[in-house]
Design an enzyme around this catalytic site. Structure first.
Site, mmCIF file in Angstrom:
data_model
loop_
_atom_site.group_PDB
_atom_site.id
_atom_site.type_symbol
_atom_site.label_atom_id
_atom_site.label_comp_id
_atom_site.label_asym_id
_atom_site.label_seq_id
_atom_site.Cartn_x
_atom_site.Cartn_y
_atom_site.Cartn_z
ATOM 1 N N THR A 186 -4.985 10.993 2.224
ATOM 2 C CA THR A 186 -5.185 9.562 2.051
ATOM 3 C C THR A 186 -6.666 9.234 2.067
ATOM 4 O OG1 THR A 186 -4.768 7.367 2.940
ATOM 5 C CG2 THR A 186 -4.877 9.151 4.550
ATOM 6 N N GLU A 331 0.199 7.655 6.375
ATOM 7 C CA GLU A 331 0.322 8.159 7.744
ATOM 8 C C GLU A 331 1.711 7.902 8.331
ATOM 9 O OE1 GLU A 331 -2.230 6.566 6.475
ATOM 10 O OE2 GLU A 331 -4.143 7.222 7.305
ATOM 11 N N LYS A 439 -8.042 -2.033 -2.221
ATOM 12 C CA LYS A 439 -6.907 -1.445 -2.931
ATOM 13 C C LYS A 439 -6.780 -2.067 -4.313
ATOM 14 C CE LYS A 439 -3.018 1.014 -1.456
ATOM 15 N NZ LYS A 439 -1.800 1.158 -0.690
ATOM 16 N N TRP A 444 -6.872 3.506 -3.651
ATOM 17 C CA TRP A 444 -7.978 3.116 -2.785
ATOM 18 C C TRP A 444 -9.346 3.264 -3.443
ATOM 19 C CZ3 TRP A 444 -6.660 0.348 1.063
ATOM 20 C CH2 TRP A 444 -5.502 0.600 1.785
HETATM 21 P P1 AMP Z 1 -1.367 4.106 1.494
HETATM 22 O O1 AMP Z 1 -1.646 4.990 2.642
HETATM 23 O O2 AMP Z 1 -2.175 4.411 0.287
HETATM 24 O O3 AMP Z 1 0.100 4.035 1.222
HETATM 25 O O4 AMP Z 1 -1.825 2.633 1.889
HETATM 26 C C1 AMP Z 1 -1.339 1.977 3.019
HETATM 27 C C2 AMP Z 1 -1.976 0.620 3.114
HETATM 28 O O5 AMP Z 1 -1.675 -0.159 1.950
HETATM 29 C C3 AMP Z 1 -1.511 -0.226 4.264
HETATM 30 O O6 AMP Z 1 -2.146 0.122 5.476
HETATM 31 C C4 AMP Z 1 -1.885 -1.624 3.773
HETATM 32 O O7 AMP Z 1 -3.266 -1.893 3.941
HETATM 33 C C5 AMP Z 1 -1.602 -1.544 2.289
HETATM 34 N N1 AMP Z 1 -0.228 -2.007 2.009
HETATM 35 C C6 AMP Z 1 0.877 -1.260 1.811
HETATM 36 N N2 AMP Z 1 1.950 -2.035 1.558
HETATM 37 C C7 AMP Z 1 1.524 -3.318 1.615
HETATM 38 C C8 AMP Z 1 2.154 -4.601 1.473
HETATM 39 N N3 AMP Z 1 3.448 -4.731 1.191
HETATM 40 N N4 AMP Z 1 1.376 -5.697 1.628
HETATM 41 C C9 AMP Z 1 0.059 -5.592 1.899
HETATM 42 N N5 AMP Z 1 -0.590 -4.429 2.037
HETATM 43 C C10 AMP Z 1 0.123 -3.298 1.910
#
Ligand code: AMP
Length: 542
Positions: A186, A331, A439, A444
């Protein structure tokens, strides 16, 4: 006194065994990279996964070895998932959209032994292969007819040729359920990408929980098309959960535009799908322009970024498709919350129901969550207080791969880097992000990496990079910069300075010059204040 029940380890292998034995005829349909549709079933998939397990053994893949993939959602990728983890090795799914240097860093950090990749990525792999120090061989996931006549890759193997040489029989080893199964990196934290290492047990528990009615609501009567890539936290676990429930799977391959998706939804009678908001925006625009409807789709899971309210309404009101707003992170394997109603909400009027659905949802069993203030003390679940969101549970990380970044936990809880409220009914809503990342389209962008480039410019004294709301990409980066006294630099000059130093899609959308930047008490840039100061800022029209 101990119970007297069988002590069967929770192994990923049992998912494919179960799907073969009890849902053997259920289809897995893939739109392929080479062109056309591939169609087979769970029984055939299991057979080929066993052949592949024999091939891996013949290649010398040992327990715990990492086997990487650079691949779209497709049946061969599905086979690699099961064959690698089932053999006791670790499947390392690499995101091909990363900047090439990051891919090299990740593959070397993971010490990948083999790389399995789709034809699309042949030029990329040819470029990177000499830098991948631990890789013994590269397997092109295609048949002999599609192998290149010539390639600079030294040890290039053909997937179908490997399988043809092998037997269908393979005894899956009985592993300790805590054996590592999958590795995902990640970039959603500061510094270099970090590896999250899932176990068979954590993946299995997550697969059970994800299938529940108030989670992804999967059944043997559903047809699921995961738009979310298999290189993004295992397509949110769908390749596992669907085998558990005997659900027909439809893989879109690299064809993720609105037209291709809509066609596949219709021809394969898809009932449920999952993906990030940017993908849905493309599909909805295409549907509107072409005046199309869905004839079988009942629900979509929208997560990875906040689901815009207009998207929620469009799916539900214009197309009769229920939206499941979900939140999670790499995570967390990744599912944390899904937004479904409680019985008491059913009588609410439409607007009040939309207000519930705008939230990220309730924790699924297996994930415990709380919000804490700056002093680390838990804040009330009143829907008003907001604080750092922390989680714990059997599919939440304890440490990153190779202990990168040290112990991430605080009092046994994992800090998510999201800022949220929790209401008395347990619904969580994200209000901000404390981690320094942006994002864009579900991927990212590191604000710190961009700031480092900006301040390397001779005329820039200080720079902050923040994410600004964007109608298509959710967020886009902009640079807020202070010039050195007496120095001149234009927005165009500064943006040109980024070229070649970052991935093209990381390019900031704008530069705003300011006289000074706000700082926190500890001297750090106060992103929260900068975001507030620029709350009326609008991105330039593209
Ligand atoms: P990832 O590890 O790439 O799956 O990203 C996780 C992060 O994406 C989370 O900690 C949030 O900051 C953001 N995220 C995931 N789902 C949502 C959602 N439904 N609404 C807002 N932010 C989200």
């Amino acid at each position: 006194m101990l119970g007297l029940m069988m002590d069967a380890p929770l192994l990923i292998t049992d998912l494919i065994r179960h799907a073969d034995r009890h849902h053997g005829e259920t289809e897995i349909v893939s739109k392929t990279v080479e062109g056309g549709i591939h169609r087979y079933n769970y029984r055939a998939a299991h057979k080929r996964a066993r052949r592949l397990a024999n091939a891996l053994a013949a290649l010398g893949v040992k327990p715990s070895d990492r086997v990487a993939t650079l691949a779209w959602n497709g049946y061969r990728h599905f086979e690699v998932y099961y064959a690698v983890a089932g053999s006791g090795a670790v499947i390392h799914t690499i995101n091909p959209r990363l900047f090439p240097d990051q891919i090299v860093y990740i593959a070397n950090h993971a010490e990948d032994k083999y790389v399995f990749f789709d034809l699309t990525f042949l030029p990329l792999v040819e470029k990177l292969a000499p830098q991948l120090k631990t890789v013994k061989g590269f397997v092109l996931m295609t048949d002999a007819a599609h192998m290149p006549k010539q390639s600079s890759i030294q040890n290039l193997l053909c997937y179908e040729t490997l399988l043809e040489a092998q037997d269908d029989e393979f005894d899956w080893p009985s592993l300790d359920e805590r054996t590592a199964a999958c590795l995902c990196y990640t970039s959603g934290t500061t510094g270099n990408p970090k590896g999250v290492l899932y176990a068979h047990r954590s993946t299995m528990l997550h697969a059970y929980a994800a299938a529940l009615p108030d989670a992804l609501n999967l059944s043997a009567r559903d047809v699921v098309l995961p738009v979310v890539p298999m290189f993004h936290v295992n397509a949110w676990g769908l390749p596992y959960s669907c085998a558990l429930t005997g659900t027909k799977l439809v893989f879109p391959g690299p064809h993720l535009d609105g037209k291709s998706l809509h066609e596949l939804f219709e021809t394969e009678r898809v009932t449920m799908s999952a993906g990030v908001p940017t993908v849905w925006l493309g599909l909805l625009n295409y549907m509107k322009e072409s005046k199309l409807k869905f004839s079988t789709l009942k629900g979509v899971v929208i997560g990875g970024s906040a689901c815009p309210p207009a998207m929620l309404r469009a799916f539900q009101e214009d197309y009769g498709v229920n939206v499941l707003h979900a939140w999670g992170m790499t995570e967390m394997s990744p599912l944390g919350t899904v937004c479904t109603f409680k019985e008491k909400h059913l009588a609410l009027d439409k607007e009040a129901r939309y207000a519930v659905q705008a939230k990220q949802g309730r924790a699924i069993f297996g994930v415990d969550m709380r919000i804490v203030g700056e002093d680390g003390k838990e804040l009330p679940m009143d829907g008003k207080a907001f604080g750092d969101l922390q989680v714990r549970g059997p599919w939440v990380i304890t440490r990153y791969f190779k202990d990168e970044g040290g112990d991430p936990l605080m009092d046994g809880w994992f800090p998510t880097g999201d800022v949220a409220t929790l209401d008395p009914d347990g619904y969580m809503q994200i209000t901000d992000r404390s981690k320094d990342v942006i994002k864009s389209g579900g991927e990212w962008i590191s604000s710190i990496d961009l700031e480092n480039v900006a301040v390397a410019h001779p005329a820039i004294a200080e720079a902050a990079v923040i994410g600004v709301k964007h109608p298509k990409w959710d967020e886009r980066p902009i640079v807020v910069a202070v010039k050195k006294p007496g120095q001149e630099v234009t927005k165009e000059d500064l943006l040109k300075f980024f070229e070649g130093k970052i991935a093209k899609w990381w390019m900031p959308d704008d530069v705003v010059f300011v006289a000074e930047l706000p700082h926190t008490a500890t001297g750090k840039l106060s992103k929260l204040t900068i975001r507030q100061q620029l709350k009326d800022y609008k991105l330039p029209a593209a």
